[in-house]
Design a protein around this motif. Structure first.
Motif, PDB file in Angstrom:
ATOM      1  N   ASN A   1       8.733  -8.718  11.103  1.00 36.56           N
ATOM      2  CA  ASN A   1       8.629  -8.460  12.537  1.00 36.56           C
ATOM      3  C   ASN A   1       7.328  -7.704  12.788  1.00 36.56           C
ATOM      4  OD1 ASN A   1       9.051  -5.646  12.069  1.00 36.56           O
ATOM      5  ND2 ASN A   1      11.270  -5.961  12.135  1.00 36.56           N
ATOM      6  N   SER A   2       7.031  -7.418  14.024  1.00 36.22           N
ATOM      7  CA  SER A   2       5.757  -6.773  14.365  1.00 36.22           C
ATOM      8  C   SER A   2       5.577  -5.432  13.666  1.00 36.22           C
ATOM      9  CB  SER A   2       5.630  -6.583  15.876  1.00 36.22           C
ATOM     10  OG  SER A   2       5.535  -7.815  16.525  1.00 36.22           O
ATOM     11  N   ALA A   3       6.607  -4.616  13.654  1.00 38.23           N
ATOM     12  CA  ALA A   3       6.497  -3.287  13.045  1.00 38.23           C
ATOM     13  C   ALA A   3       6.240  -3.392  11.540  1.00 38.23           C
ATOM     14  CB  ALA A   3       7.761  -2.475  13.316  1.00 38.23           C
ATOM     15  N   LYS A   4       6.952  -4.292  10.872  1.00 33.98           N
ATOM     16  CA  LYS A   4       6.751  -4.464   9.430  1.00 33.98           C
ATOM     17  C   LYS A   4       5.358  -5.016   9.134  1.00 33.98           C
ATOM     18  CE  LYS A   4      11.599  -5.313   8.251  1.00 33.98           C
ATOM     19  NZ  LYS A   4      12.553  -6.345   7.782  1.00 33.98           N
ATOM     20  N   ALA A   5       4.898  -5.965   9.944  1.00 35.11           N
ATOM     21  CA  ALA A   5       3.573  -6.542   9.740  1.00 35.11           C
ATOM     22  C   ALA A   5       2.492  -5.480   9.947  1.00 35.11           C
ATOM     23  CB  ALA A   5       3.355  -7.729  10.667  1.00 35.11           C
ATOM     24  N   GLU A   6       2.609  -4.693  11.002  1.00 35.14           N
ATOM     25  CA  GLU A   6       1.637  -3.623  11.239  1.00 35.14           C
ATOM     26  C   GLU A   6       1.649  -2.627  10.090  1.00 35.14           C
ATOM     27  OE1 GLU A   6       1.878  -1.787  15.111  1.00 35.14           O
ATOM     28  OE2 GLU A   6       1.872  -3.744  16.106  1.00 35.14           O
ATOM     29  N   ALA A   7       2.822  -2.279   9.592  1.00 37.93           N
ATOM     30  CA  ALA A   7       2.918  -1.345   8.465  1.00 37.93           C
ATOM     31  C   ALA A   7       2.247  -1.931   7.225  1.00 37.93           C
ATOM     32  CB  ALA A   7       4.377  -1.009   8.176  1.00 37.93           C
ATOM     33  N   PHE A   8       2.431  -3.230   6.979  1.00 37.65           N
ATOM     34  CA  PHE A   8       1.778  -3.885   5.842  1.00 37.65           C
ATOM     35  C   PHE A   8       0.261  -3.758   5.949  1.00 37.65           C
ATOM     36  CE2 PHE A   8      -0.562  -7.607   4.427  1.00 37.65           C
ATOM     37  CZ  PHE A   8      -0.317  -7.568   3.066  1.00 37.65           C
ATOM     38  N   PHE A   9      -0.313  -4.137   7.094  1.00 40.74           N
ATOM     39  CA  PHE A   9      -1.769  -4.088   7.237  1.00 40.74           C
ATOM     40  C   PHE A   9      -2.286  -2.654   7.202  1.00 40.74           C
ATOM     41  CE2 PHE A   9      -0.917  -8.342   8.935  1.00 40.74           C
ATOM     42  CZ  PHE A   9      -1.741  -9.059   8.083  1.00 40.74           C
ATOM     43  N   HIS A  10      -1.542  -1.741   7.794  1.00 38.91           N
ATOM     44  CA  HIS A  10      -1.945  -0.332   7.744  1.00 38.91           C
ATOM     45  C   HIS A  10      -1.968   0.171   6.298  1.00 38.91           C
ATOM     46  CE1 HIS A  10      -2.540   3.761   9.113  1.00 38.91           C
ATOM     47  NE2 HIS A  10      -1.558   4.120   8.293  1.00 38.91           N
ATOM     48  N   SER A  11      -0.957  -0.210   5.512  1.00 37.56           N
ATOM     49  CA  SER A  11      -0.901   0.265   4.122  1.00 37.56           C
ATOM     50  C   SER A  11      -2.044  -0.331   3.297  1.00 37.56           C
ATOM     51  CB  SER A  11       0.448  -0.037   3.474  1.00 37.56           C
ATOM     52  OG  SER A  11       0.600  -1.413   3.203  1.00 37.56           O
ATOM     53  N   CYS A  12      -2.359  -1.599   3.506  1.00 30.42           N
ATOM     54  CA  CYS A  12      -3.481  -2.210   2.773  1.00 30.42           C
ATOM     55  C   CYS A  12      -4.808  -1.585   3.193  1.00 30.42           C
ATOM     56  CB  CYS A  12      -3.533  -3.718   3.016  1.00 30.42           C
ATOM     57  SG  CYS A  12      -2.217  -4.654   2.222  1.00 30.42           S
ATOM     58  N   TYR A  13      -4.955  -1.331   4.490  1.00 30.82           N
ATOM     59  CA  TYR A  13      -6.212  -0.796   5.020  1.00 30.82           C
ATOM     60  C   TYR A  13      -6.452   0.649   4.585  1.00 30.82           C
ATOM     61  CZ  TYR A  13      -9.721   0.626   8.468  1.00 30.82           C
ATOM     62  OH  TYR A  13     -10.850   1.116   9.083  1.00 30.82           O
TER      63      TYR A  13
ATOM     64  N   VAL B   1     -16.541 -20.086   6.214  1.00 27.83           N
ATOM     65  CA  VAL B   1     -16.188 -19.117   7.247  1.00 27.83           C
ATOM     66  C   VAL B   1     -16.612 -17.735   6.766  1.00 27.83           C
ATOM     67  CG1 VAL B   1     -14.257 -20.473   8.151  1.00 27.83           C
ATOM     68  CG2 VAL B   1     -13.840 -18.799   6.359  1.00 27.83           C
ATOM     69  N   PRO B   2     -17.009 -16.871   7.680  1.00 29.28           N
ATOM     70  CA  PRO B   2     -17.325 -15.503   7.259  1.00 29.28           C
ATOM     71  C   PRO B   2     -16.073 -14.803   6.735  1.00 29.28           C
ATOM     72  CG  PRO B   2     -18.161 -15.942   9.475  1.00 29.28           C
ATOM     73  CD  PRO B   2     -17.277 -17.092   9.092  1.00 29.28           C
ATOM     74  N   ILE B   3     -16.217 -14.112   5.618  1.00 30.72           N
ATOM     75  CA  ILE B   3     -15.153 -13.285   5.043  1.00 30.72           C
ATOM     76  C   ILE B   3     -15.677 -11.846   5.101  1.00 30.72           C
ATOM     77  CG2 ILE B   3     -13.731 -12.797   3.014  1.00 30.72           C
ATOM     78  CD1 ILE B   3     -13.273 -15.640   4.009  1.00 30.72           C
ATOM     79  N   ILE B   4     -14.966 -10.988   5.832  1.00 25.05           N
ATOM     80  CA  ILE B   4     -15.426  -9.614   6.017  1.00 25.05           C
ATOM     81  C   ILE B   4     -14.281  -8.638   5.773  1.00 25.05           C
ATOM     82  CG2 ILE B   4     -17.187 -10.353   7.697  1.00 25.05           C
ATOM     83  CD1 ILE B   4     -15.365  -9.057   9.887  1.00 25.05           C
ATOM     84  N   ASP B   5     -14.630  -7.361   5.671  1.00 21.95           N
ATOM     85  CA  ASP B   5     -13.621  -6.310   5.546  1.00 21.95           C
ATOM     86  C   ASP B   5     -12.793  -6.226   6.835  1.00 21.95           C
ATOM     87  OD1 ASP B   5     -14.376  -5.497   2.979  1.00 21.95           O
ATOM     88  OD2 ASP B   5     -15.868  -4.096   3.762  1.00 21.95           O
ATOM     89  N   PHE B   6     -11.492  -6.053   6.646  1.00 25.99           N
ATOM     90  CA  PHE B   6     -10.573  -5.845   7.762  1.00 25.99           C
ATOM     91  C   PHE B   6     -10.983  -4.594   8.525  1.00 25.99           C
ATOM     92  CE2 PHE B   6      -6.893  -3.655   9.494  1.00 25.99           C
ATOM     93  CZ  PHE B   6      -6.162  -4.663  10.107  1.00 25.99           C
TER      94      PHE B   6
ATOM     95  N   CYS C   1      -5.039  -9.471   0.856  1.00 27.21           N
ATOM     96  CA  CYS C   1      -4.961  -8.092   0.373  1.00 27.21           C
ATOM     97  C   CYS C   1      -4.814  -8.157  -1.134  1.00 27.21           C
ATOM     98  CB  CYS C   1      -3.769  -7.369   0.996  1.00 27.21           C
ATOM     99  SG  CYS C   1      -3.567  -5.667   0.391  1.00 27.21           S
ATOM    100  N   TYR C   2      -5.656  -7.396  -1.853  1.00 26.06           N
ATOM    101  CA  TYR C   2      -5.608  -7.444  -3.314  1.00 26.06           C
ATOM    102  C   TYR C   2      -6.033  -6.111  -3.922  1.00 26.06           C
ATOM    103  CZ  TYR C   2     -10.689  -8.212  -3.037  1.00 26.06           C
ATOM    104  OH  TYR C   2     -12.035  -8.080  -2.769  1.00 26.06           O
TER     105      TYR C   2
END
Length: 165
Positions: free
Chosen positions: A36-48, A7-12, A69-70
């Motif tokens: 929950n949605s807010a916590k998940a969005e915060a996680f991805f925002h912080s990694c990004y 599968v293609p692996i690309i930058d978020f 995320c690493y």
């Protein structure tokens, strides 16, 4: 046994947010942490937005079906750290997690000899997955992320050609 499809692996990208949040919200692991949605969005925002983090997604039909995320270094002095990996439950068992780990480990191994990750004590399927990949369980962290859940520390040392250890 047939080979699992690549599968293609690309930058978020921000356009991947909804699909990645959905992966978190439909995975029993994160439900145990009260995701929950807010916590998940915060996680991805912080990694990004964290310049020291890398956030990749695996795509099937141009849609994210997994993420990782690493950090390349800085854990326990110089080791890399895999903060989180997730695969859509529908796509588990098809090699998506392996391919995400392959991509992260290759990047981390370029920068350091060691990588660490945490896995919930009850996530025995993940423990088996990590051990197959050469990780060793090196100890527990009780109540580290959430009271009542023990995180197991996993460690892997990359052996480079010409290296003695």
């Amino acid at each position: 046994m047939s080979e699992k499809p690549k599968v293609p692996i690309i930058d978020f990208q921000p356009a991947h947010m909804d699909a990645c949040v959905h992966i978190m919200l439909t995975n029993e692991l994160w439900q145990a942490y009260g995701m929950n949605s807010a916590k998940a969005e915060a996680f991805f925002h912080s990694c990004y937005t964290d310049a020291t983090a890398t956030l990749l997604v695996a795509l099937v039909d141009a849609q994210p079906v997994g993420f990782i995320c690493y950090y390349k270094h800085g854990t326990l002095y110089s080791g890399g750290y895999i903060r989180s990996i997730g695969v859509d439950p529908y796509h588990q068992g098809y090699g998506v997690g392996e391919q995400l780990m392959d991509a992260a480990e290759a990047d981390i191994a370029y920068h350091t000899h060691d990588v660490f990750l945490l896995s919930s004590d009850f996530n025995t399927r993940a423990h088996t997955f990590y051990q197959r990949r050469g990780y060793q369980s090196i100890g527990p962290l009780a109540d580290y992320i959430k009271r009542g859940i023990t995180e197991i520390i996993f460690w892997k040392r990359f052996i480079r050609e010409g290296s003695t250890g």
